[in-house]
Design an enzyme around this catalytic site. Structure first.
Site, PDB file in Angstrom:
ATOM      1  N   ASP A   1      45.470  37.936  35.377  1.00 62.28           N
ATOM      2  CA  ASP A   1      46.624  37.416  35.408  1.00 62.28           C
ATOM      3  C   ASP A   1      46.940  36.332  34.540  1.00 62.28           C
ATOM      4  OD1 ASP A   1      46.602  38.824  38.072  1.00 62.28           O
ATOM      5  OD2 ASP A   1      45.652  37.234  39.053  1.00 62.28           O
TER       6      ASP A   1
ATOM      7  N   GLU B   1      55.294  41.113  41.841  1.00 65.21           N
ATOM      8  CA  GLU B   1      54.479  39.981  42.060  1.00 65.21           C
ATOM      9  C   GLU B   1      54.441  39.382  40.656  1.00 65.21           C
ATOM     10  OE1 GLU B   1      50.630  41.220  43.135  1.00 65.21           O
ATOM     11  OE2 GLU B   1      50.559  43.126  41.780  1.00 65.21           O
TER      12      GLU B   1
END
Length: 529
Positions: free
Chosen positions: A45, A204
């Site tokens: 991420d 997301e």
């Protein structure tokens, strides 16, 4: 000028040859190009910013601490670790492993001379960390205790109003909050600004982009981690309505699920996108894609058919940052000659000074035999494992250790978590070299260690080596003289953890409930091809 340029590339080529022989993965090819991934390690991420001529990247940590690594680069290709946002999460529960918990998908921004990192833990709430210098201490603020939030990103509008964009665990809608200017207080309960589960499922990893030509932009991956894509959303007002476009997907390339990352511009006006690729037991490794703006939308990668959706590149010319910088890679090997622990190391829980010392033996790290009686010494509940990320598709890790055991059953050695480990173990009569195998049991548990191979020895000093092959299989060897190595046992498969890849490192453990004065000294940890 041409002669000088040729000389520079010749010198860089020589440097690349030297470094590539010593390092296990070097993305800079020394000829003005790079290869993906730019970091073959689990920096999940990622988010990135540029401040002046410096680039900073942060990534998820989950249960591993110190948490949220901070990396630095001058050219978006060559990266080194410079810090962590926190040494330990300021909550009691993180003194023990919390698999799947901890910091998820941080965002990093720079505003009015201050660096900000926002992150959520899925069961604890929203945190913000700030500093004037990313190489120095970050101040961590617990903004809001709440369950079920994820992936926050701040934005300061032109009028000074601060906002926070975030999602819900389980990949929920894009929710926008107003924030105080200092970023420490949310001012409302939030407004859903985008949700379309048919077009953009599993949304997301939200990241606000720069406001551009009257539009507000944010990016978000959708479609799931292994197979999804990168989408971008824009609107004339910050609350929408937003229109969307898919700007990057796998296409005909071998780079699956290319998404979740940061879009950044260079000082020369180029645009680049950093994202991850899911590689199973290797974790989520980091890629760099060229980007450009077309008809008011960013296009990431190479748009082969001109439809506005790019595909990832495997090799490409390096970003133009106005200057050529030396080749660099994140730290791996450690001779333990410093008075502080290397930035490449993390524990499975909040660091505890009782677990280790760097002054017990000169040029070595001493790990104490911490009692971990639950589940017969299972690594799932052991916070005191000193670990680092897998750093290449194939590599070897070697260590030398001297065991000073106090209780029978105490062991010290070299581990691949999750998967298997080799150790020197004190028996009732004499020592043993043992390979143990650990398989996953659900998301957050491991089966108790199962002995896979062993031999008796009277040695107190041993050398251990693990060879990780491209398919994630591990081969263990040992030596009693540091010269001749012998294989023990069969091949063992590395597995992914809870949201993280396998890790490799060293340990000293007491699998009983009895207190112990035992310890092990590790002279080095060396990573080679």
């Amino acid at each position: 000028m041409k002669t000088m340029t040729k000389l520079v590339f010749t010198l860089l080529g020589l440097l690349y040859t030297t470094l590539s022989s010593a390092q296990v993965w070097v993305p800079d090819q020394g000829d003005g190009t790079f290869k993906n991934p730019i970091i073959y390690a689990d920096y999940s991420d990622p988010d990135v910013i540029r401040v002046g001529t410096d680039y900073y990247m942060v990534a998820s940590s989950f249960t591993c601490q110190p948490g949220i690594p901070v990396l630095h680069s001058k050219d978006l290709v060559n990266w080194t670790l410079i810090n962590h946002v926190y040494q330990a999460l300021p909550l009691e529960r993180y003194k023990e492993p919390q698999h799947g918990q901890g910091a998820w998908a941080p965002s990093i921004r720079f505003h009015n001379g201050t660096y900000y990192v926002y992150f959520c833990t899925p069961e604890d709430g929203l945190f913000m960390a700030s500093t004037k210098d990313p190489r120095k201490k970050w101040e961590v603020t617990f903004v809001k205790p709440v369950k079920g939030w994820e992936d926050p990103c701040p934005f300061w509008d032109e009028d000074g109003q601060a906002y926070l964009l975030r999602g819900k665990v389980g990949a929920g809608p894009a929710i926008l909050h107003k924030m105080s200017t200092d970023g420490k207080t949310l001012l409302d309960e939030g407004t859903t600004i985008y949700e379309d589960k048919a077009k953009q499922p599993s949304l997301e990893g939200f990241k606000f982009l720069d406001k551009r030509e009257g539009y507000y932009y944010f990016s978000a991956p959708a479609g799931g981690v292994p197979t999804g894509w990168q989408a971008v959303f824009r609107a004339k007002t910050i609350y929408g309505p937003y229109e969307e476009r898919i700007v990057l997907r796998q296409g005909k390339t071998p780079i699956n699920g290319p998404h979740q990352g940061g879009l950044v511009s260079t000082q020369t006006g180029e645009w680049w996108f950093i994202h991850f690729q899911d590689k199973g037991s290797y974790g989520r490794i980091v890629h760099l894609q060229p980007a450009s703006w077309k008809d008011g939308w960013p296009v990431m990668g190479v748009d082969v058919d001109g439809d506005g959706t790019g595909e990832p590149v495997l090799t490409y010319k390096k970003p133009n940052v106005g200057k050529t910088y030396p080749i660099a890679v994140p730290q791996t090997s450690d001779e333990f000659s410093s008075t502080t622990l290397g930035l490449q190391w993390q524990w499975q829980a909040a660091p505890n000074k009782a677990w280790y010392t760097l002054t017990g033996k000169k040029g070595a790290i001493r790990l104490t035999a911490v009692s971990v009686p639950t589940d017969s010494g299972s690594f799932a509940v052991a916070g005191n494992l000193l670990l680092q990320k897998f750093m290449a598709p194939t590599f070897s890790a070697t260590t030398k250790l001297e065991l000073h055991a106090d209780e029978a059953g105490e062991r010290a050695g070299l581990a691949v978590v999750n998967g298997s480990f080799i150790c020197l173990e004190k028996g009732k009569a004499n020592n043993r070299i043992v390979i143990y195998q650990q398989r996953r049991k659900g998301w957050d548990k491991l089966y108790p260690p199962v002995e896979a191979a062993s031999l008796k020895t009277d040695a107190q000093v041993v050398w251990f080596r693990v060879r990780v092959n491209e398919n994630g299989t591990c081969v263990y060897t040992y030596s009693l003289d540091g010269d001749r190595y012998q294989e023990l046992g069969s091949n063992y498969k590395a597995e992914r953890g809870t949201w993280i890849g396998s890790k490799v490192g060293i340990f000293c453990i007491n699998p009983t409930s009895r207190a112990s004065k035992g310890f092990a000294d590790f002279d080095y940890f060396r990573v080679d091809k």
